[in-house]
Motif scaffolding. Structure first.
Motif, short mmCIF file in Angstrom:
data_model
loop_
_atom_site.label_atom_id
_atom_site.label_comp_id
_atom_site.label_asym_id
_atom_site.label_seq_id
_atom_site.Cartn_x
_atom_site.Cartn_y
_atom_site.Cartn_z
N GLN A 40 2.33 -8.17 7.60
CA GLN A 40 1.08 -7.38 8.04
C GLN A 40 -0.07 -7.61 7.14
OE1 GLN A 40 2.36 -3.28 7.21
NE2 GLN A 40 4.21 -3.31 8.53
N THR A 41 -0.07 -8.71 6.93
CA THR A 41 -1.16 -9.21 6.14
C THR A 41 -2.65 -8.89 6.63
OG1 THR A 41 0.25 -10.90 5.09
CG2 THR A 41 -2.03 -11.13 4.58
N ALA A 42 -2.59 -9.34 7.80
CA ALA A 42 -4.02 -9.09 8.37
C ALA A 42 -4.43 -7.81 8.65
CB ALA A 42 -3.83 -9.73 9.58
N GLU A 43 -3.28 -6.78 8.85
CA GLU A 43 -3.79 -5.58 8.95
C GLU A 43 -4.26 -4.75 7.59
OE1 GLU A 43 -0.70 -3.34 11.62
OE2 GLU A 43 0.25 -5.49 11.33
N HIS A 44 -3.87 -5.58 6.52
CA HIS A 44 -4.15 -4.77 5.28
C HIS A 44 -5.30 -5.47 4.63
CE1 HIS A 44 -0.71 -2.06 5.53
NE2 HIS A 44 -0.02 -3.32 5.88
N ALA A 46 -8.37 -6.21 5.14
CA ALA A 46 -9.59 -5.57 5.17
C ALA A 46 -9.80 -4.55 4.08
CB ALA A 46 -10.06 -4.80 6.17
N PHE A 47 -8.59 -4.02 3.47
CA PHE A 47 -8.55 -2.88 2.79
C PHE A 47 -8.31 -3.66 1.23
CE2 PHE A 47 -7.50 -1.29 6.64
CZ PHE A 47 -8.23 -0.22 6.60
N THR A 176 -6.32 -10.48 -9.54
CA THR A 176 -6.92 -12.13 -9.98
C THR A 176 -7.54 -12.26 -8.74
OG1 THR A 176 -5.96 -12.23 -12.10
CG2 THR A 176 -6.93 -14.00 -10.81
N ALA A 177 -6.88 -12.30 -7.57
CA ALA A 177 -7.36 -12.77 -6.43
C ALA A 177 -8.48 -12.09 -5.85
CB ALA A 177 -6.18 -12.94 -5.43
N LYS A 178 -8.45 -10.63 -6.06
CA LYS A 178 -9.25 -9.46 -5.67
C LYS A 178 -10.80 -9.90 -6.37
CE LYS A 178 -9.55 -5.06 -4.18
NZ LYS A 178 -8.80 -3.70 -4.15
N LEU A 180 -11.88 -12.39 -7.78
CA LEU A 180 -12.34 -13.63 -7.48
C LEU A 180 -12.70 -13.94 -6.02
CD1 LEU A 180 -10.22 -15.97 -9.98
CD2 LEU A 180 -12.65 -15.02 -10.14
N GLY A 181 -12.42 -13.00 -5.19
CA GLY A 181 -12.90 -13.07 -3.79
C GLY A 181 -12.09 -14.06 -2.99
N LEU A 182 -10.64 -14.09 -3.66
CA LEU A 182 -9.80 -14.91 -2.83
C LEU A 182 -8.82 -14.42 -1.90
CD1 LEU A 182 -8.47 -17.08 -5.76
CD2 LEU A 182 -10.12 -17.74 -4.18
N GLY A 183 -9.09 -13.09 -1.51
CA GLY A 183 -8.24 -12.30 -0.54
C GLY A 183 -6.89 -11.90 -0.88
N PHE A 184 -6.19 -11.55 0.02
CA PHE A 184 -4.99 -10.78 -0.14
C PHE A 184 -3.93 -11.35 0.78
CE2 PHE A 184 -2.01 -7.31 1.24
CZ PHE A 184 -1.37 -7.16 0.15
N PRO A 185 -2.70 -11.59 0.33
CA PRO A 185 -2.09 -11.40 -0.91
C PRO A 185 -2.57 -12.41 -2.04
CG PRO A 185 -0.31 -12.21 0.58
CD PRO A 185 -1.77 -12.02 1.33
N GLY A 186 -2.77 -12.11 -2.98
CA GLY A 186 -3.36 -13.03 -4.08
C GLY A 186 -2.44 -14.27 -4.72
#
Ligand code: KG4
Ligand code: ZN
Length: 356
Positions: A40-44, A46-47, A176-178, A180-186
């Motif tokens: 479900q990566t894409a669905e989450h 944005a949050f 850490t990913a968040k 650094l703006g690397l997105g989710f999952p990190g």
């Protein structure tokens, strides 16, 4: 004669809807009959993290189809399986309920044994799906919600040697990913960025390194990454090169801490099991990280342990590990009643107390 044991496994405890069929009576290497997964990566995304309500609704929308596809791929009808296993906790309770109700319905209609699996037990036993790793073994379980070292003495028999005092290691990767703006999952994003980075550029702390015992702490490391990221931003830096260096430095700190704690646990394991073989198993989503696997393998070798780890797809959440844990439990007659309640929290060592 080996009793046939084809188990359907369902996983819905976080943000992956997954179903798989394994044959617990087949030789290793041929046990996986099918395996379907919808992330479900894409669905989450944005949050910036998993939203429980969205996760539960998405599981509900897709679980029936995935179960049908897994059964179809295995070429089996429900009459031909020998049990239905499902993650009954710990996890996001809305999703867990969806999986448990689905599995109970299939078990009720077919009259097949129902197996409510602890998600952590799924990770703990996952290595045995594809390789004949005997008990006991030392386990480092590293995922988004957990970071612990356990002696796996048998199915349902776990002794905790240490764990995190604050964040789980996967959480540290995700944060850490968040930052650094690397997105989710990190995790995968940090690993990718780190490949091009200089791990020596940022001197980050290595919490608990060298301390007695087998506990972990990652909150200080997370704070240090935030400070470094803020300093870069204030200096007008923070381009691809800086991000790669910070990811590499963070990953190196995590690797050093995990290796140090694992080495302590190997010595504790030896004291518990003087006569047994020395095997060190790494499992859970973070165990998909190639750099960490290599560093842990070196730590194991230095202590005379052989390392075993499931292939990366089997480290992150999936239905096959749940089906396999179900097969291991069914073999011992550990069947559950259809009254079994889904649980948001369910520590692994509670299973050991139940097993006696
Ligand atoms: O086991 P898992 O799929 O779900 C839980 O039970 O938590 O683990 C997910 C965690 C996430 O925090 C994710 O960022 C991390 O595992 N992860 C990784 C990698 N792949 C997934 N961490 C580091 N490197 C990776 N390659
Ligand atoms: Zn997991």
């Amino acid at each position: 004669m080996v009793t046939r044991m084809r188990i359907l496994g369902i996983e819905t405890s976080c943000d992956e809807t997954a179903a798989a069929v394994v044959d617990g009576s087949a030789p290793s290497g041929t046990r996986l009959l099918s395996h379907r997964l919808l992330s479900q990566t894409a669905e989450h995304a944005a949050f910036g993290g998993v939203v429980p309500e969205i996760a539960a609704r998405s599981h509900l929308d897709h679980v029936d189809r995935l179960v049908g596809e897994a059964m179809g791929d295995a070429g089996l009808s429900f009459d031909a399986i020998d049990g239905v296993a499902v993650t009954a906790g710990p996890g996001l309770i809305g999703g867990v309920i969806v999986g448990v109700m689905t599995a109970k319905a299939i078990a009720a209609v077919t009259g097949k044994p129902f197996l409510g699996v602890n998600h952590l037990e799924g990770h703990a036993l996952s290595v045995r799906l594809e390789a004949d790793v005997p008990f006991p073994y030392l386990l480092l379980l590293v995922s988004g919600g957990h970071c612990q070292l356990l002696s796996v003495d048998g199915v349902g028999r776990y002794r905790r040697l240490g764990g995190t005092l604050d964040d789980a290691v996967g959480e540290a990767f995700d944060k850490t990913a968040k930052m650094l703006g690397l997105g989710f999952p990190g995790g995968p994003a940090v690993e990718r960025a780190a490949r091009a980075g200089d791990a020596k550029r940022f001197a980050l702390p290595r919490p608990m390194l060298g301390r007695p015992g087998c506990d972990f702490s990652f909150s200080g490391l997370k704070t240090a990454v935030r400070q470094a990221a803020t300093a870069l931003a204030a200096a007008g830096a923070g381009g691809e090169r800086d991000v790669a260096d910070l990811c590499a430095s963070f990953q190196a700190a995590v690797a050093a801490v995990l290796a140090d704690r694992a080495r302590h646990a190997m010595r504790a394991f030896e004291r518990l099991h003087e006569e047994s073989t020395r095997t060190f198993v790494v499992a859970g989503g973070v165990a998909a990280n190639a750099m960490l696997r290599a560093s842990l393998e070196a730590a194991a070798a230095s202590e005379g342990f052989a390392m075993a780890a499931p292939p990366p797809w089997l480290c992150t959440d999936n239905g096959a590990m749940i089906a396999w844990a179900g097969a291991e439990r069914l073999r011992l007659g550990l069947v559950d009643s259809l009254d079994l309640a889904p649980r948001p929290r369910w520590p692994l060592d509670e299973l050991s107390r139940a097993a006696g």
